[in-house]
Design an enzyme around this catalytic site. Sequence first.
Site, PDB file in Angstrom:
ATOM      1  N   CYS A  92      -0.056   4.153   2.671  1.00 19.89           N
ATOM      2  CA  CYS A  92       0.405   3.333   4.000  1.00 19.89           C
ATOM      3  C   CYS A  92       1.808   3.849   4.103  1.00 19.89           C
ATOM      4  CB  CYS A  92       0.267   2.058   4.000  1.00 19.89           C
ATOM      5  SG  CYS A  92      -1.664   1.488   3.780  1.00 19.89           S
ATOM      6  N   CYS A 110       0.997  -1.133   0.032  1.00 16.27           N
ATOM      7  CA  CYS A 110      -0.123   0.034   0.013  1.00 16.27           C
ATOM      8  C   CYS A 110       0.756   1.133   0.046  1.00 16.27           C
ATOM      9  CB  CYS A 110      -0.984  -0.121   1.158  1.00 16.27           C
ATOM     10  SG  CYS A 110      -1.901   1.538   1.585  1.00 16.27           S
TER      11      CYS A 110
END
Length: 118
Positions: free
Chosen positions: A42, A39
């Site tokens: 993230c 991600c």
Amino acid sequence: MAEEGQVISCHTVDAWKLHMQNGNESKKLVVVYFTASWCGPCRTIAPILAEIAKKMPEVTFLKVDVDELTTVAEEYEVQAMPTFVFLKEGKVVDTVVGAKKDELQLTIAKHATATAAA
């Protein structure tokens, strides 16, 4: 045992349960950061969360990789990363979805203050 001023990674369900139990017993705000290694957003928000954790030892920050602990992610109905779930005494009090620094900081401050006042 609860490390103050840092984001604690939970790699097993047992570790997750232990940290959640500690958070519930301490009556601290627990912020659970659901992430994934793949991600991009993230990776952007992770250092920001680490800085917030250093400044707020009165809050417990837990990190869960959704691919590692799928059952935990499913329990909290995580559908996008990053997702931040805010818990007090085991109950969900708020959620922030996405790498939204300002919203994350405001939500942490709101609930941390409410915990301190309680």
